[in-house]
Design an enzyme around this catalytic site. Structure first.
Site, PDB file in Angstrom:
ATOM      1  N   GLN A   1      55.324  53.856 -51.961  1.00  0.00           N
ATOM      2  CA  GLN A   1      56.462  52.926 -52.095  1.00  0.00           C
ATOM      3  C   GLN A   1      57.302  53.188 -53.345  1.00  0.00           C
ATOM      4  OE1 GLN A   1      57.555  49.448 -50.327  1.00  0.00           O
ATOM      5  NE2 GLN A   1      59.132  50.609 -51.370  1.00  0.00           N
TER       6      GLN A   1
ATOM      7  N   GLU B   1      66.890  54.938 -45.937  1.00  0.00           N
ATOM      8  CA  GLU B   1      67.039  53.501 -45.675  1.00  0.00           C
ATOM      9  C   GLU B   1      68.059  52.937 -46.655  1.00  0.00           C
ATOM     10  OE1 GLU B   1      63.521  51.063 -45.982  1.00  0.00           O
ATOM     11  OE2 GLU B   1      64.499  49.345 -45.057  1.00  0.00           O
TER      12      GLU B   1
ATOM     13  N   HIS C   1      56.041  50.955 -36.455  1.00  0.00           N
ATOM     14  CA  HIS C   1      56.399  50.893 -37.887  1.00  0.00           C
ATOM     15  C   HIS C   1      56.166  49.487 -38.429  1.00  0.00           C
ATOM     16  CE1 HIS C   1      58.804  52.434 -41.407  1.00  0.00           C
ATOM     17  NE2 HIS C   1      58.704  51.136 -41.671  1.00  0.00           N
TER      18      HIS C   1
ATOM     19  N   HIS D   1      59.839  56.949 -44.414  1.00  0.00           N
ATOM     20  CA  HIS D   1      61.007  56.096 -44.581  1.00  0.00           C
ATOM     21  C   HIS D   1      62.119  57.052 -45.003  1.00  0.00           C
ATOM     22  CE1 HIS D   1      58.082  52.901 -44.593  1.00  0.00           C
ATOM     23  NE2 HIS D   1      59.013  51.987 -44.722  1.00  0.00           N
TER      24      HIS D   1
ATOM     25  N   ASP E   1      58.450  46.360 -38.538  1.00  0.00           N
ATOM     26  CA  ASP E   1      58.580  46.634 -39.966  1.00  0.00           C
ATOM     27  C   ASP E   1      57.932  45.537 -40.816  1.00  0.00           C
ATOM     28  OD1 ASP E   1      59.245  48.104 -42.210  1.00  0.00           O
ATOM     29  OD2 ASP E   1      61.392  47.674 -42.136  1.00  0.00           O
TER      30      ASP E   1
ATOM     31  N   HIS F   1      54.211  47.086 -41.958  1.00  0.00           N
ATOM     32  CA  HIS F   1      53.615  47.068 -43.310  1.00  0.00           C
ATOM     33  C   HIS F   1      52.566  45.978 -43.351  1.00  0.00           C
ATOM     34  CE1 HIS F   1      56.542  49.827 -45.242  1.00  0.00           C
ATOM     35  NE2 HIS F   1      57.287  49.417 -44.227  1.00  0.00           N
TER      36      HIS F   1
HETATM   37 FE   FE2 Z   1      59.237  50.134 -43.515  1.00  0.00          FE
END
Ligand code: FE2
Length: 426
Positions: free
Chosen positions: A152, A213, A57, A210, A309, A59
């Site tokens: 996102q 979260e 995971h 996701h 992450d 970005h």
């Molecule tokens: Fe993430």
């Protein structure tokens, strides 16, 4: 004639004095003290040889952008998302590619040879998607990069969200992502999970969302994700990432939820560095840790992996691509400090993460790719304790990176000249 023969290796399962024979990029034999002709022989000196690290995971479209256009002052998830929104119009393909390639260099040096990265699909230009597809192509000789289409701004919340995500998949993005807790309502969140799972089933793709979260104990999209996984026959292909709300959920509800996740064959990815940093921000004292229930999920038979992450981006200013640092934080936050707990945390950044990724040829057995790391540590527990130096990193039998052993010259009378911080051998 073998290409490479490693001897005196300690393996993550505890076997010592092992030999690893490599031919044509693959492991052909793992056995106790083999002697055979080889072009190259390497004495591991009883140190740990482990399969390479896998980050399930990440970005990569945001990495190494720390400080652009400004630093996240509050350190919260929501300011991070807002900051990413400020940065997006300023992104260029060239800068994004350059940062991603630089991060991949860091990763290779740390023995991290497979990364699942989310890529934001909210911008209709799909600039980040095109850039990371280019990065994936360029790094393919030395690193497996898998991309997740990540809306996102919310696939339903933002106009064109579904269409943009589908276009990203059409371009070759590998996995369907989502962010149900960021949709406008719980109902919209659940609808997004259903829609995205149906899209994945139609296209024969994996899912990685996701999921929940937040610290909201009533954020239960992981339940919908597990239900849809079963309904659509997606078992083994679906991952719930973060799942931090589970930290705060009612225990009775969790006693029903965990078996559902296990039955659905849904993997869970926790991101310890980020979860401990971003969650609990609305608490005074006591402050919740926010990480999902890692040992409880593992006991239930759920595949749990740890992700990095973020590294130096709008959400997090730390990090260096070191999955041992991730495991180190994970065992602290989850209080998995028993020897078996620590080994499970090592698995969370190696074999469990490879399972999330669906990586073929992974492992230290005959027939697997010869992709492994020689660490300056005697076992996996010591590797995490020391965030051990990656002495040598191999991929498919090829040496990709070397780092000199960590030592310190001591200028002390009657004391040894150097130390490597390893536990004295019994
Ligand atoms: Fe993430």
């Amino acid at each position: 004639m073998l290409d490479l023969l490693i001897h005196n290796a300690t393996l993550p399962d505890g076997r010592t004095g092992m030999s690893i024979a490599v031919q044509d990029g693959r492991i052909v034999e793992v056995t106790a003290s083999l002697d055979a002709p080889a072009h190259e022989k390497l004495d591991a000196q009883d140190l740990l040889v482990a399969p390479h690290f896998v980050d399930p995971h990440f970005h990569m479209d945001a990495t190494l952008s720390y400080g652009q256009p400004r630093v996240n002052q509050s350190g919260t998830l929501l300011e991070g998302i807002a900051l990413w929104g400020e940065l997006k119009p300023l992104l260029t393909a060239e800068a994004l590619i350059e940062r991603a390639l630089a991060y991949c260099d860091w990763a290779v040096a740390k023995g991290l040879l497979a990364i699942r990265s989310h890529v934001d699909t909210s911008d209709p230009s799909l600039l980040a998607v095109d850039a990371l597809l280019e990065v994936k192509r360029r790094v393919s000789p030395y690193l497996d990069l898998q991309l997740v289409a990540f809306p996102q701004d919310g696939v339903l919340r933002s106009s064109g969200g579904v269409a943009n995500l589908k276009r990203a998949l059409d371009k070759g993005v590998d996995v369907v992502g989502g962010i149900p807790h960021f949709e406008r309502t719980m109902a919209d969140g659940a609808a997004s999970v259903k829609l995205l799972c149906e899209l994945a089933a139609e296209r024969g793709l994996p899912v990685d969302m996701h999921c929940d979260e937040s610290d909201d104990p009533l954020s239960r999209h992981i339940e919908t994700l597990a239900f849809e996984t079963q309904r659509l026959g997606l078992q083994g292909r679906v991952t719930g990432s973060h799942c931090t709300s589970m930290h705060s959920m009612d225990n009775y509800y969790v006693s029903k939820l965990l078996p559902l996740i296990a039955e659905a064959g849904v993997s869970v990815v926790a991101n310890p560095l980020i979860n401990i940093t971003l969650q609990g921000r609305h608490d005074s004292y006591p402050k919740r840790r926010g990480m999902t229930r890692v040992p409880e999920l593992m006991r239930q038979g759920v595949n749990v992996a740890f992700g990095h992450d973020c590294v130096m981006d709008p959400w997090y200013g730390m990090g260096s691509g070191d999955m041992l640092e991730v495991a180190h934080m994970g065992l602290h936050v989850a209080q998995m400090t028993s020897q078996s707990g620590i080994r499970q945390c090592f698995d969370a950044v190696t074999v469990n993460a490879a399972k999330v990724f669906g990586l073929e040829g992974y492992g230290l057995e005959a027939g697997c790719d010869a992709s492994f790391v020689l660490l300056q540590a005697r076992d996996s527990v010591e590797a995490i304790r020391l965030r051990a130096t990656r002495l040598k990193v191999y991929r498919k039998g090829r040496l990709l990176a070397e780092t000199p052993a960590a030592t310190a010259a001591l200028h002390l009378a009657d004391r040894p000249a150097a130390t490597a911080w390893m536990h004295p051998k019994n």
